[in-house]
Write an enzyme that holds these catalytic residues in place. Structure first.
Site, PDB file in Angstrom:
ATOM      1  N   LEU A  52     -15.369   5.990  -3.456  1.00 53.83           N
ATOM      2  CA  LEU A  52     -13.950   5.633  -3.404  1.00 53.83           C
ATOM      3  C   LEU A  52     -13.550   4.613  -4.455  1.00 53.83           C
ATOM      4  CD1 LEU A  52     -11.281   5.947  -1.795  1.00 53.83           C
ATOM      5  CD2 LEU A  52     -11.907   3.828  -0.655  1.00 53.83           C
ATOM      6  N   PHE A  90       0.865  -1.178   0.000  1.00 55.20           N
ATOM      7  CA  PHE A  90       0.000   0.000   0.000  1.00 55.20           C
ATOM      8  C   PHE A  90       0.896   1.221   0.000  1.00 55.20           C
ATOM      9  CE2 PHE A  90      -4.675   0.271   1.403  1.00 55.20           C
ATOM     10  CZ  PHE A  90      -5.066  -0.582   0.391  1.00 55.20           C
ATOM     11  N   ARG A 124      -2.891  10.032   6.807  1.00 58.09           N
ATOM     12  CA  ARG A 124      -3.020   8.632   7.201  1.00 58.09           C
ATOM     13  C   ARG A 124      -2.546   7.717   6.086  1.00 58.09           C
ATOM     14  NH1 ARG A 124      -6.713   4.679   6.176  1.00 58.09           N
ATOM     15  NH2 ARG A 124      -8.402   5.986   5.399  1.00 58.09           N
ATOM     16  N   ARG A 148      -0.873   9.423   0.082  1.00 56.42           N
ATOM     17  CA  ARG A 148      -2.101   9.954  -0.509  1.00 56.42           C
ATOM     18  C   ARG A 148      -2.054  11.462  -0.720  1.00 56.42           C
ATOM     19  NH1 ARG A 148      -6.437   6.263   2.814  1.00 56.42           N
ATOM     20  NH2 ARG A 148      -6.044   4.401   1.583  1.00 56.42           N
ATOM     21  N   HIS A 206     -11.883  12.186   2.270  1.00 54.91           N
ATOM     22  CA  HIS A 206     -11.911  10.776   2.653  1.00 54.91           C
ATOM     23  C   HIS A 206     -11.854  10.547   4.147  1.00 54.91           C
ATOM     24  CE1 HIS A 206     -11.347   6.533   2.211  1.00 54.91           C
ATOM     25  NE2 HIS A 206     -10.084   6.534   2.580  1.00 54.91           N
ATOM     26  N   GLU A 217      -7.355   2.272  -2.903  1.00 54.60           N
ATOM     27  CA  GLU A 217      -5.917   2.318  -3.134  1.00 54.60           C
ATOM     28  C   GLU A 217      -5.387   0.959  -3.594  1.00 54.60           C
ATOM     29  OE1 GLU A 217      -3.815   4.649  -0.362  1.00 54.60           O
ATOM     30  OE2 GLU A 217      -2.002   3.448  -0.450  1.00 54.60           O
ATOM     31  N   GLN A 235      -7.877  14.240   4.954  1.00 58.49           N
ATOM     32  CA  GLN A 235      -7.237  13.538   3.847  1.00 58.49           C
ATOM     33  C   GLN A 235      -8.144  13.522   2.622  1.00 58.49           C
ATOM     34  OE1 GLN A 235      -6.540   9.015   3.785  1.00 58.49           O
ATOM     35  NE2 GLN A 235      -4.497   9.905   3.866  1.00 58.49           N
ATOM     36  N   HIS A 256      -8.580  11.676  -0.609  1.00 58.29           N
ATOM     37  CA  HIS A 256      -8.108  10.461  -1.279  1.00 58.29           C
ATOM     38  C   HIS A 256      -7.911  10.805  -2.731  1.00 58.29           C
ATOM     39  CE1 HIS A 256      -7.799   6.354  -2.674  1.00 58.29           C
ATOM     40  NE2 HIS A 256      -7.782   5.937  -1.426  1.00 58.29           N
TER      41      HIS A 256
HETATM   42  C1  LIG Z   1     -14.845   4.069   1.259  1.00 56.62           C
HETATM   43  C2  LIG Z   1     -13.823   3.963   2.337  1.00 56.62           C
HETATM   44  C3  LIG Z   1     -12.808   3.004   2.237  1.00 56.62           C
HETATM   45  C4  LIG Z   1     -11.860   2.886   3.242  1.00 56.62           C
HETATM   46  N1  LIG Z   1     -10.892   1.932   3.112  1.00 56.62           N
HETATM   47  C5  LIG Z   1     -10.003   1.771   4.120  1.00 56.62           C
HETATM   48  C6  LIG Z   1      -9.028   0.735   4.065  1.00 56.62           C
HETATM   49  O1  LIG Z   1      -8.974  -0.031   3.122  1.00 56.62           O
HETATM   50  N2  LIG Z   1      -8.172   0.601   5.082  1.00 56.62           N
HETATM   51  C7  LIG Z   1      -8.223   1.420   6.172  1.00 56.62           C
HETATM   52  O2  LIG Z   1      -7.431   1.238   7.064  1.00 56.62           O
HETATM   53  N3  LIG Z   1      -9.134   2.402   6.249  1.00 56.62           N
HETATM   54  C8  LIG Z   1     -10.027   2.594   5.247  1.00 56.62           C
HETATM   55  N4  LIG Z   1     -10.960   3.594   5.340  1.00 56.62           N
HETATM   56  C9  LIG Z   1     -11.067   4.344   6.575  1.00 56.62           C
HETATM   57  C10 LIG Z   1     -11.745   3.500   7.618  1.00 56.62           C
HETATM   58  O3  LIG Z   1     -12.718   2.720   7.012  1.00 56.62           O
HETATM   59  C11 LIG Z   1     -12.408   4.328   8.685  1.00 56.62           C
HETATM   60  O4  LIG Z   1     -11.542   5.286   9.159  1.00 56.62           O
HETATM   61  C12 LIG Z   1     -12.793   3.432   9.833  1.00 56.62           C
HETATM   62  O5  LIG Z   1     -13.537   2.348   9.368  1.00 56.62           O
HETATM   63  C13 LIG Z   1     -13.585   4.200  10.855  1.00 56.62           C
HETATM   64  O6  LIG Z   1     -14.106   3.304  11.775  1.00 56.62           O
HETATM   65  P1  LIG Z   1     -14.967   3.820  12.990  1.00 56.62           P
HETATM   66  O7  LIG Z   1     -15.422   2.614  13.717  1.00 56.62           O
HETATM   67  O8  LIG Z   1     -14.208   4.836  13.697  1.00 56.62           O
HETATM   68  O9  LIG Z   1     -16.185   4.547  12.334  1.00 56.62           O
HETATM   69  P2  LIG Z   1     -17.299   4.060  11.272  1.00 56.62           P
HETATM   70  O10 LIG Z   1     -16.978   2.731  10.715  1.00 56.62           O
HETATM   71  O11 LIG Z   1     -17.439   5.169  10.347  1.00 56.62           O
HETATM   72  O12 LIG Z   1     -18.557   3.869  12.159  1.00 56.62           O
HETATM   73  C14 LIG Z   1     -19.195   4.921  12.784  1.00 56.62           C
HETATM   74  C15 LIG Z   1     -20.453   4.416  13.404  1.00 56.62           C
HETATM   75  O13 LIG Z   1     -21.014   5.389  14.235  1.00 56.62           O
HETATM   76  C16 LIG Z   1     -22.379   5.515  13.986  1.00 56.62           C
HETATM   77  N5  LIG Z   1     -22.753   6.869  14.331  1.00 56.62           N
HETATM   78  C17 LIG Z   1     -22.343   8.033  13.769  1.00 56.62           C
HETATM   79  N6  LIG Z   1     -22.901   9.062  14.405  1.00 56.62           N
HETATM   80  C18 LIG Z   1     -23.662   8.546  15.398  1.00 56.62           C
HETATM   81  C19 LIG Z   1     -24.492   9.104  16.402  1.00 56.62           C
HETATM   82  N7  LIG Z   1     -24.649  10.404  16.494  1.00 56.62           N
HETATM   83  N8  LIG Z   1     -25.133   8.272  17.249  1.00 56.62           N
HETATM   84  C20 LIG Z   1     -25.000   6.928  17.148  1.00 56.62           C
HETATM   85  N9  LIG Z   1     -24.221   6.360  16.216  1.00 56.62           N
HETATM   86  C21 LIG Z   1     -23.564   7.161  15.363  1.00 56.62           C
HETATM   87  C22 LIG Z   1     -22.526   5.153  12.538  1.00 56.62           C
HETATM   88  O14 LIG Z   1     -23.815   4.714  12.247  1.00 56.62           O
HETATM   89  C23 LIG Z   1     -21.512   4.041  12.412  1.00 56.62           C
HETATM   90  O15 LIG Z   1     -22.090   2.831  12.811  1.00 56.62           O
HETATM   91  C24 LIG Z   1     -11.909   3.734   4.348  1.00 56.62           C
HETATM   92  C25 LIG Z   1     -12.922   4.686   4.442  1.00 56.62           C
HETATM   93  C26 LIG Z   1     -13.859   4.805   3.452  1.00 56.62           C
HETATM   94  C27 LIG Z   1     -14.921   5.838   3.571  1.00 56.62           C
END
Ligand SMILES: Cc1cc2nc3c(=O)[nH]c(=O)nc-3n(C[C@H](O)[C@H](O)[C@H](O)COP(=O)(O)OP(=O)(O)OC[C@H]3O[C@@H](n4cnc5c(N)ncnc54)[C@H](O)[C@@H]3O)c2cc1C
Ligand code: SF4
Ligand code: SF4
Ligand code: FES
Lengths: 488, 543
Positions: B246, B118, B378, B280, B344, B249, B230, B232
């Site tokens: 997206l 990556f 990141r 990135r 992103h 990558e 960031q 992307h």
């Molecule tokens: C399309 C895409 C591809 C990616 N690919 C990669 C990758 O390949 N490798 C990598 O390392 N990272 C990747 N990332 C980044 C990574 O996915 C995220 O940074 C990471 O998954 C965030 O995880 P999280 O649990 O913090 O939040 P999220 O997975 O975003 O979850 C947040 C949760 O909080 C809930 N929520 C939000 N607001 C509230 C509220 N007010 N009350 C109750 N619930 C709420 C949402 O419903 C959701 O369930 C990618 C991001 C995107 C957008």
């Protein structure tokens, strides 16, 4: 920006009113998806409720019915006039259905502890079963879910995924049995509905059934059928003079020979409904097609395959392939046999065609039109198993007025009629209602299992496409009493 | 006001992405846990959308030191070293744990979890499950969650944190009908994910609205480095209504090439050594520059091409990309993809210790809503690892929090009253939240994008100020949440702009066109920017 008008199903549980379709005319960009049109509609009316999260086909939140078929709103292009409705699951509000209870029935892996990643071959086998985004589409279309407590297609997908995974400690075969493994009618509606193209029937249910069979879960009635096949080569017992004793091995057409097919008759048409098979032969003769009937042919194996009793399959396959090897075109009239030969036999030294395909390819003499209103029941194994839907309709329209009813499984497939007769009856009754709503005089189909089963659930005559065509020919020639005979 | 009543629990987790669910699983070892999710749990957020993979040191030839070095270099040395250390040391255990819970990662040639290269990494250390890595993780975590006693509240969003005696004591949530419920807890874990939905072009899910930043800030917690957004490099351009989606990558990891309108592999001009696999920030700026200087496609992007790879490699390694582009009429086996940068990830967020404590007692944070792990940029694959490492740490810390007496104190009652008045205001409002959000997204894309300067940022802030004065309208109770979310987006956007004005240098993803920045990032005099209701500024490094 271009305007599109969509009609969206609105339902408010507090109003006490049934759901109704409300039109919204919205502006969207080229390439817009249904979801984008819904966003625009919600700007006009913020009370509109629908789900979405990822917007890219990955979370399974947004499944709705678009023009009657389940689809992910975020991935499906929107078209002018589209009708957007909730999935056929309990509706919470507008397009929002009660998904969580269905997701809750998808089993979780029970770690044995210390689990390492399985080897590459196992992972490759697991991967296609892991694509599910839990959108509920398959559950919403499943006839077994509609009339029993079946956990649903994706729940079965998951159980097979767990069976294949050495890290799982659960007894998934017993669980599958308890959760309705044998209620599946093999209608393939789940496969058609799945946005991830997971072929749940073939990739999970039949494999689980085979495993369940090895473990002794087979219904006595299914075992009897397997015995019958083993001893007689047929899955239906002799109750009348079979077709093979009524015809010559080669049946010449009336006029010049325009073509030739080798007829794979199948157990139902040869043993139980030979008159229908004779009708089909008559239609072929009147259209210049020579019919050859290799007498060594046996059951295709479908009743065994669908019920997980696969031991005898290779033998049947060998006999049938041997019997038909000399002929370039093998014709089936039973939708189940046709699907089995096409999908489960692998590479074949001949081409398999359903009679509807044969007649379409050769072209037919126009029949007389009769003053008759009929409806058509799509056999699952013809519609989804072989992708044939327009051909029989064209023939029907040549003879009678066709009133459509929604395609839905009649309940006779997958060993359900013999193994779970109450379920088959409940689905048959659903067909009765649908048939009544059409106001038709006759029901036409193109599969002996469907015809025989539906006849038990309607007072109208249920007949084969070929029999209807023959009526048309006979009427043209002035011979008597078209359409009187019912399936016995 | 409180139609759904008052419930009490030991730990309240807000958010059901990778971080929140991992936190809930861990906290459940210590007492009752309630998991609040804005969406159906497991479906929301960015975790299930993550395609590329998860970074962990698993093989000989790689080492924690290398992973740390890559992460710091990628982050322009703005990362909090203690957090990076925790990330790198624990990521391998967390991935092994996922495997033991049933995750189906791809298998490498010599067995074990497969890894691929990556951007910005000296070793191929990104573990993957095809290009649906995050989905596989999420399914596995939801399986595990089902085996705990955690109470999952689906489709209920936290709209305000409750404070008692200077501590975070719970939250108020709105359900799908717009009914409010009070959740009182000994400890609260914020795991709401990111917020790049404040930009017109974004990869984030519908819940990437910055709720965690806004709720935390309003409750008094401190945020750091919010200017670090960031972009992307590769977001889809077409169709317009799905812009920003997206393009993982992994496409470049598998050998994808970036070409401009003239067919030049232009990365040779920007980073001849790492080419398409540069970090990135570098690739995004390169694409933006190509387009600005007239070498972009008609629709304002560049080409990303995998047609030189075998059809089989594309089908096996990039099935989701293939499926998504096919759905939009492009067969990536034979045609290039058209791409441009898209907002992103927010590297900044709630300031945490390695134990995930925020500056507000009783409030813990993990995942994208926290800051400091990734510094100024990141690395691909580090965020999924972050969700697991810090999700577990947050769950552990929250679980170990002392049990306290919980009740609706007069202080909490006053907060509920204020909230009621806020809701009443929405019911009497004038402007639909969707229109405010649309204007905000455009303001942010133009004023706080890849390239920014003082004038643009001040303009964006002024624009946000205007929008903040619009009286948001909730036509039904069910639209109250739309109003709260719009307000959270406005606050998140404001925090990004304020932080961006605080940092007078170019660093990682933060590219200021106005100040001249001579110093290499490891010699920068600046450390974190910080913002809280108590004040804001930029830390200087004592040298
Ligand atoms: C399309 C895409 C591809 C990616 N690919 C990669 C990758 O390949 N490798 C990598 O390392 N990272 C990747 N990332 C980044 C990574 O996915 C995220 O940074 C990471 O998954 C965030 O995880 P999280 O649990 O913090 O939040 P999220 O997975 O975003 O979850 C947040 C949760 O909080 C809930 N929520 C939000 N607001 C509230 C509220 N007010 N009350 C109750 N619930 C709420 C949402 O419903 C959701 O369930 C990618 C991001 C995107 C957008
Ligand atoms: S094949 Fe038909 S009956 Fe069987 S699981 Fe699928 S939808 Fe249900
Ligand atoms: S199997 Fe397919 S249709 Fe069924 S829930 Fe999963 S993704 Fe949806
Ligand atoms: S919104 Fe996630 S699949 Fe459509």
């Amino acid at each position: 920006m271009t305007p599109v008008t969509i009609r969206v199903s609105r339902f408010d549980p507090a109003s006490g009113q049934p759901a109704r379709l409300v039109p919204y005319t919205v502006e969207v960009h080229e390439g817009a998806r249904v979801l984008h049109a819904l966003h625009a509609a919600r700007e006009q009316d913020p009370s509109l409720a629908y789900r979405y999260c990822c917007g890219s086909g990955q979370c399974g939140s947004c499944a709705v019915k678009v023009n009657g078929k389940p689809a992910l709103a975020c991935m499906t292009p929107v078209g002018d006039g589209d009708v957007i409705e909730p999935l056929d699951l309990p509706v919470v509000r507008d397009l929002v259905v009660d998904l969580v209870p269905r997701i809750a029935r998808i089993a979780a892996l029970l770690p044995k502890g210390g689990g390492e990643l399985p080897d590459a071959a196992t992972v490759e086998a697991l991967k296609p079963l892991c694509d599910c985004v839990e959108c509920g589409s398959c559950v919403s279309v499943c006839p077994a879910v509609a009339v029993t407590d079946f956990a649903g297609p994706t729940a079965m997908r998951q159980l097979e995924r767990l069976v294949l995974d050495p890290r799982d400690a659960g007894d998934r075969v017993s669980q599958a049995d308890a959760e309705g493994l044998f209620t599946c009618t093999s209608c393939h509606a789940c496969y058609e509905a799945c946005p991830k193209d997971i072929e749940i029937m073939g990739k999970a249910i039949e494999r689980l059934r085979a495993e369940a069979h090895r473990r002794g879960y087979t219904f006595p009635r299914h075992a009897e059928i397997a015995d019958l096949v083993r001893t007689t080569g047929r899955s239906v017992a002799r109750i009348t003079t079979p077709l093979f004793e009524r015809v010559e091995p080669v049946i010449e057409p009336y006029g010049p020979v325009r073509g030739e097919v080798a007829f794979f008759v199948g157990c139902m048409y040869s043993m139980r409904l030979p008159e229908t098979a004779l009708d089909a032969i008559e239609v072929l003769r009147r259209n210049g097609i020579r019919v050859v009937i290799p007498m060594e042919q046996v059951c295709c194996g479908s009743p065994l395959l669908r019920t997980g009793q696969t031991e005898d399959l290779e033998r049947l396959k060998r006999i049938n392939i041997g019997a038909f090897r000399p002929y370039p075109v093998v014709m089936t009239t039973c939708a189940g046999c046709g699907m089995t030969l096409k999908k489960n036999y692998g590479d074949l030294p001949f081409r398999v065609m359903d009679i509807n395909e044969v007649l379409t390819e050769f072209g037919i003499e126009p029949p007389a039109r009769l003053p008759l209103k009929v409806t058509y029941h799509d056999p699952c194994h013809l519609l989804r198993g072989q992708g044939i839907s327009e051909e029989p309709r064209a023939f029907i329209r040549g003879v009678a007025d066709l009133v459509e009813m929604p395609a839905y499984c009649c309940g006779s497939g997958g060993g359900v009629k013999s193994g779970k007769p109450e379920e088959a009856a409940a689905l048959g009754e659903l067909r009765r209602k649908a048939i009544e709503e059409t106001g038709a005089d006759q029901v036409i189909s193109s599969c002996p299992f469907c015809e025989f089963h539906i006849q038990g659930h309607t007072d109208l005559p249920v007949r084969n496409v070929a029999s209807l065509l023959l009526d048309g020919y006979r009427a043209r020639e002035g011979d008597a009493r078209p359409g009187e005979r019912k399936v016995q | 006001m409180v139609d759904n009543g008052v419930s009490t629990t030991h730990v309240l987790v807000i958010g059901s992405g990778g971080a929140g669910v991992r936190a809930a699983i861990e906290a459940a070892e210590h007492g009752p846990v309630v998991l609040l999710s804005k969406t159906i749990a497991g479906k929301g957020g960015c975790t299930p959308m993550a395609e590329g993979g998860y970074n962990a040191v698993l093989r000989e030839g790689d080492s924690p030191e290398l992973h740390v070095a890559d992460t710091l270099r990628g982050g322009a040395y703005l990362n909090d070293p203690a957090l990076v250390d925790a990330l790198v040391r624990e990521a391998p255990d967390r991935v092994r744990e996922l495997v033991s819970w049933g995750a189906v990662f791809d298998v490498g040639p010599e067995g074990g979890v497969a890894q691929r290269p990556f951007g910005g990494q000296q070793f191929p250390r990104t573990c993957y499950a095809g290009d649906r890595t995050g989905h596989e993780m999420m399914v596995t975590l939801m399986d595990r969650l089902a085996a705990t006693g955690v109470t999952v509240v689906h489709e209920s969003a936290a709209v305000e944190l409750l404070l008692d005696d200077g501590r975070c004591a719970g939250a108020v949530a709105l359900d799908g009908d717009g009914a409010a419920g009070v959740y009182l807890a000994d400890a609260v874990v914020m795991a709401t994910g990111g917020g790049t939905q404040v930009y017109d072009i974004s990869t984030n899910s519908s819940s990437g609205t910055g709720d965690g930043y806004a709720l935390g800030y309003r409750a008094g917690a401190e945020l750091i480095d919010m200017e670090m957004v960031q972009f992307h490099p590769t977001g889809a351009i077409h169709p317009y209504d799905a812009r920003g989606r997206l393009v993982t990558e992994a496409v470049r990891g598998e050998g994808g090439r970036l070409l401009n309108r003239l067919g030049e592999r232009f990365m040779a001009r920007y980073d001849p050594e790492r080419m398409e696999l540069s970090t990135r920030d570098v690739v995004a700026r390169a694409i933006a520059t190509e387009v600005l200087e007239g070498r972009g496609t008609e629709r304002g992007g560049v080409w990303l091409d995998v047609t030189h790879l075998s059809a089989r490699q594309v089908e096996e390694r990039l099935p989701i990309m293939l499926e998504q582009f096919l759905a939009f009429g492009v067969d990536i086996r034979t045609e290039p993809m058209e791409v441009a940068p898209t907002a992103h990830h927010i590297m900044g967020g709630l300031r945490i210790t390695p134990d995930c404590a925020t500056t507000l007692p009783g409030l813990f944070a993990c995942g994208e809503c926290s800051g400091g792990v990734h510094g100024a940029n990141r690395l691909g694959g580090n965020a999924l690892a972050e969700t697991q490492v810090f999700g577990r740490r947050a769950g552990l810390s929250a679980g170990r929090s002392p049990v306290r007496e919980k009740g609706v104190t007069p202080g909490i009652d006053r907060q509920l009253g204020a909230l009621r008045r806020r809701f009443d205001g929405f019911r009497d409002g004038e402007v639909p939240p969707a229109s405010v959000v649309r204007r905000l997204k455009e303001t942010m894309w133009c004023g706080a994008g890849i390239y920014r300067d003082r004038g643009q940022l001040a303009g964006a802030l002024a624009g946000i100020e205007v929008l903040k004065h619009e009286r948001l309208l909730a036509r039904t109770d069910r639209n109250l949440l739309d109003c709260c979310t719009a307000a959270n987006m406005l606050l998140t956007a404001e925090l990004i702009c304020r932080a961006a004005l605080l940092r007078p240098e170019c660093r990682g993803a933060h590219t200021r066109l106005d100040p001249s920045c001579e110093l290499p990032p490891d010699r920068s005099p600046y450390a974190h920017t910080y913002l809280s209701t108590a004040g804001e500024g930029i830390e200087e490094v004592a040298r």
